[in-house]
Design an enzyme around this catalytic site. Sequence first.
Site, PDB file in Angstrom:
ATOM      1  N   HIS A   1       1.058  -1.171   0.034  1.00 25.82           N
ATOM      2  CA  HIS A   1      -0.028   0.107   0.059  1.00 25.82           C
ATOM      3  C   HIS A   1       1.011   1.188   0.046  1.00 25.82           C
ATOM      4  O   HIS A   1       0.333   2.243   0.454  1.00 25.82           O
ATOM      5  CB  HIS A   1      -0.917  -0.010   1.227  1.00 25.82           C
ATOM      6  CG  HIS A   1      -2.088  -0.871   0.910  1.00 25.82           C
ATOM      7  ND1 HIS A   1      -3.173  -0.604   0.387  1.00 25.82           N
ATOM      8  CD2 HIS A   1      -2.244  -2.308   1.656  1.00 25.82           C
ATOM      9  CE1 HIS A   1      -3.895  -2.115   0.356  1.00 25.82           C
ATOM     10  NE2 HIS A   1      -3.470  -2.613   1.216  1.00 25.82           N
TER      11      HIS A   1
ATOM     12  N   LEU B   1      -1.798 -12.482  -5.910  1.00 29.72           N
ATOM     13  CA  LEU B   1      -0.684 -12.497  -6.537  1.00 29.72           C
ATOM     14  C   LEU B   1      -0.908 -12.058  -7.742  1.00 29.72           C
ATOM     15  O   LEU B   1      -0.336 -12.321  -8.911  1.00 29.72           O
ATOM     16  CB  LEU B   1      -0.339 -14.043  -6.651  1.00 29.72           C
ATOM     17  CG  LEU B   1      -0.086 -14.823  -5.375  1.00 29.72           C
ATOM     18  CD1 LEU B   1       0.143 -16.376  -5.714  1.00 29.72           C
ATOM     19  CD2 LEU B   1       0.950 -14.033  -4.540  1.00 29.72           C
ATOM     20  N   SER B   2      -1.902 -11.030  -7.921  1.00 24.57           N
ATOM     21  CA  SER B   2      -1.998 -10.351  -9.195  1.00 24.57           C
ATOM     22  C   SER B   2      -2.321 -11.174 -10.645  1.00 24.57           C
ATOM     23  O   SER B   2      -1.927 -10.701 -11.594  1.00 24.57           O
ATOM     24  CB  SER B   2      -0.618  -9.415  -9.543  1.00 24.57           C
ATOM     25  OG  SER B   2      -0.625  -8.467  -8.582  1.00 24.57           O
ATOM     26  N   SER B   3      -3.667 -11.922 -10.544  1.00 24.09           N
ATOM     27  CA  SER B   3      -3.943 -12.411 -11.601  1.00 24.09           C
ATOM     28  C   SER B   3      -4.554 -11.611 -12.559  1.00 24.09           C
ATOM     29  O   SER B   3      -4.571 -11.662 -13.993  1.00 24.09           O
ATOM     30  CB  SER B   3      -4.982 -13.529 -11.166  1.00 24.09           C
ATOM     31  OG  SER B   3      -6.164 -13.030 -10.369  1.00 24.09           O
TER      32      SER B   3
ATOM     33  N   GLU C   1      -6.849  -0.894 -15.822  1.00 22.94           N
ATOM     34  CA  GLU C   1      -7.570  -1.123 -14.533  1.00 22.94           C
ATOM     35  C   GLU C   1      -8.237   0.141 -13.820  1.00 22.94           C
ATOM     36  O   GLU C   1      -9.228  -0.086 -12.923  1.00 22.94           O
ATOM     37  CB  GLU C   1      -6.506  -1.895 -13.463  1.00 22.94           C
ATOM     38  CG  GLU C   1      -6.947  -2.535 -12.599  1.00 22.94           C
ATOM     39  CD  GLU C   1      -6.457  -3.834 -11.781  1.00 22.94           C
ATOM     40  OE1 GLU C   1      -6.801  -4.037 -10.835  1.00 22.94           O
ATOM     41  OE2 GLU C   1      -5.705  -4.210 -12.675  1.00 22.94           O
TER      42      GLU C   1
ATOM     43  N   ASP D   1       2.164  -3.512  -9.536  1.00 22.94           N
ATOM     44  CA  ASP D   1       1.556  -5.090  -9.920  1.00 22.94           C
ATOM     45  C   ASP D   1       1.895  -5.167 -11.577  1.00 22.94           C
ATOM     46  O   ASP D   1       2.623  -6.179 -11.850  1.00 22.94           O
ATOM     47  CB  ASP D   1       0.007  -5.334  -9.787  1.00 22.94           C
ATOM     48  CG  ASP D   1      -0.320  -5.509  -8.309  1.00 22.94           C
ATOM     49  OD1 ASP D   1       0.560  -5.394  -7.493  1.00 22.94           O
ATOM     50  OD2 ASP D   1      -1.615  -5.819  -8.043  1.00 22.94           O
TER      51      ASP D   1
END
Length: 390
Positions: A37, A130-132, A165, A177
């Site tokens: 963060h 885990l940033s799929s 995103e 990410d």
Amino acid sequence: MQKIKEELLAKFIAVFGSGGQITPYFAPGRVNLIGEHTDYNGGHVFPCALTIGTYAIARKNTNRSLRLYSVNFDELGVITVSLDDLSYAKEDDWANYPKGVVWAFAEKGMKLNAGLDILYFGNIPNSSGLSSSASIEVVTGYILSQTFGFNTSFVDIALISQFAENKFNGVNCGIMDQFAIAMGKKDHAIFLDTSNLEYEYAPIQLEGAKIVIACSNKKRGLGDSKYNERRTECETALEELKKVVAINTLGDLSEEQFEQYKDAIKDDVRRKRAKHAVYENQRTIQAVNALKANDIATFGKLMNESHVSLRDDYEVTGIELDTLVATSLEQEGVIGSRMTGAGFGGCTVSIVKEEAIDSFIKNVGEVYLQKIGYKADFYVVEIGNGPCIL
């Protein structure tokens, strides 16, 4: 990887038919070792790419349409959208991530002159932290760059994926990410200053230890979690601090400066959020220096302190992640453990001595199942490279 590639090529032909130039791609997932963060607060992060990630098989079509299929969401079938009508649609579910990247490329002046058929398969646990989502975005951006000859660097692909995103999927994520996935380098983590995208690769030499990820299996969605709320709290705290000290981001402050000026933040909760952002940034800098000095013990201690701050000041952990970390730290051979990712579920990352890994997984798994009521999954991971054509 070769076996997966062959199976996916066969599945692609079964779903979309044969013919044309069919190309297989891969982009990794990522885990953040420390620096959570901080990426949207102008601080430092320290992620690395993994050898698990998102596979994609792609081919141009003549329909001016995107035809998207995921082996992971087989029940949804092929999702078809027109290149002339790229808008967010809740019913398109996972496909909004690749759709968003195509939309973002067009927004940046790179419009597709043909449609695409793409089959995806991810071996990153969904909603694990885990940033799929970032992995599918980056592999899609890489496909577009390679297929249509767009002059985009890996940094460009990361930035366009983040833009997608933020603006298409409505998740106010930082750059970490997408950057970690696009810029991954085997056996190295990336020490990234998110305020200016300056970075350096740091070799990860754990000398007899490995990275173990524990997935809590508590599902979370970034958009409907309190992620955006935390970001707003930090932005408000920053504006309050700017009235008394000349800074651009919370990452500009040292711990001493924060303590000097923190009373400018008028709300106790916002003050805690800002404290985490400032102290976590400094922890990350210290952790990388420890690693460079081959001081793995200090690196582990800073990981532990990071989790406490995320639990108490940022309040993004929850019973699942706290149970995993607390139980991990009771085990022999554990050098450090913390939650990783946005929180509210997802994963922990631990550094564990190789001879203790089997007992670590057994013991932590048993305690978690008994306390939480469902099991955690464990992954002993390697650090891998960024996107590639297979």
